[in-house]
Design a protein around this motif. Sequence first.
Motif, short mmCIF file in Angstrom:
data_model
loop_
_atom_site.label_atom_id
_atom_site.label_comp_id
_atom_site.label_asym_id
_atom_site.label_seq_id
_atom_site.Cartn_x
_atom_site.Cartn_y
_atom_site.Cartn_z
N SER A 253 0.84 -1.20 0.00
CA SER A 253 0.00 0.00 0.00
C SER A 253 0.88 1.25 0.00
O SER A 253 0.61 2.22 -0.72
CB SER A 253 -0.90 -0.01 1.23
N CYS A 254 1.95 1.23 0.79
CA CYS A 254 2.87 2.36 0.83
C CYS A 254 3.52 2.57 -0.53
O CYS A 254 3.60 3.70 -1.02
CB CYS A 254 3.94 2.12 1.90
N ALA A 255 3.97 1.48 -1.14
CA ALA A 255 4.62 1.59 -2.46
C ALA A 255 3.65 2.14 -3.50
O ALA A 255 4.02 2.99 -4.32
CB ALA A 255 5.14 0.22 -2.90
N ASP A 256 2.40 1.68 -3.47
CA ASP A 256 1.39 2.18 -4.41
C ASP A 256 1.18 3.68 -4.23
O ASP A 256 1.11 4.43 -5.21
CB ASP A 256 0.07 1.44 -4.23
N LYS A 257 1.07 4.11 -2.98
CA LYS A 257 0.85 5.54 -2.70
C LYS A 257 2.07 6.37 -3.08
O LYS A 257 1.94 7.48 -3.57
CB LYS A 257 0.50 5.74 -1.23
N LEU A 258 3.24 5.81 -2.86
CA LEU A 258 4.48 6.51 -3.21
C LEU A 258 4.57 6.75 -4.71
O LEU A 258 5.03 7.79 -5.16
CB LEU A 258 5.68 5.71 -2.72
N ASN A 259 4.09 5.80 -5.48
CA ASN A 259 4.09 5.91 -6.94
C ASN A 259 2.88 6.67 -7.47
O ASN A 259 2.77 6.87 -8.67
CB ASN A 259 4.17 4.52 -7.58
N GLY A 260 1.99 7.09 -6.58
CA GLY A 260 0.78 7.81 -6.97
C GLY A 260 1.02 9.28 -7.18
O GLY A 260 2.16 9.77 -7.18
N ALA A 261 -0.07 10.00 -7.33
CA ALA A 261 -0.03 11.42 -7.68
C ALA A 261 0.73 12.28 -6.68
O ALA A 261 1.50 13.15 -7.07
CB ALA A 261 -1.45 11.93 -7.84
N GLY A 262 0.52 12.07 -5.39
CA GLY A 262 1.14 12.94 -4.39
C GLY A 262 2.57 12.59 -4.06
O GLY A 262 3.30 13.41 -3.50
N GLY A 263 2.97 11.36 -4.36
CA GLY A 263 4.34 10.94 -4.12
C GLY A 263 4.75 10.97 -2.66
O GLY A 263 3.93 10.80 -1.76
N LEU A 264 6.02 11.21 -2.44
CA LEU A 264 6.62 11.18 -1.12
C LEU A 264 5.92 12.11 -0.13
O LEU A 264 5.59 11.71 0.99
CB LEU A 264 8.11 11.55 -1.21
N ASP A 265 5.69 13.35 -0.53
CA ASP A 265 5.07 14.31 0.39
C ASP A 265 3.69 13.84 0.84
O ASP A 265 3.34 13.97 2.02
CB ASP A 265 4.96 15.70 -0.26
#
Length: 139
Positions: free
Chosen positions: A55-67
């Motif tokens: 889930s973290c990896a998916d969100k990291l690669n999503g629109a908002g990225g790291l921030d």
Amino acid sequence: MPNSAHDALIHLMILAASSDSSMTEKELVRIQALIGRLPVFEGFDGNRFAAVANSCADKLNGAGGLDQVMDDAIAALPKKLQDTAYAVAVEITSVDLHLEQEELRFLELLRDKLDLDRLTTAAIETAARARHRRMPASA
């Protein structure tokens, strides 16, 4: 947003581990060890680790990225766990006894986003260095 404070702490550890563009086996083992032994993770179902990490990896690669991942994780944490969040992130970046520039930048970003004073973060960083220090070869 992470489902729980446990998820948020794991997301921050994964971000710390991958901040230098690669997560090592040592970092992954340390994350799992911390989950297994720290009191803050009591009640966390270890079988969920892979799902939380993905889930973290998916969100990291999503629109908002790291921030966005950092902001969501911090929002999911009770204020009293912000020092714990910084401590586990420092623990993960310290595992290989050498911090890359990207890891230092990640910790700086995290420090800026958390509501912690500089004295607290310095104490956490000093404690991590002391815990990871090795015996000199001549000793």
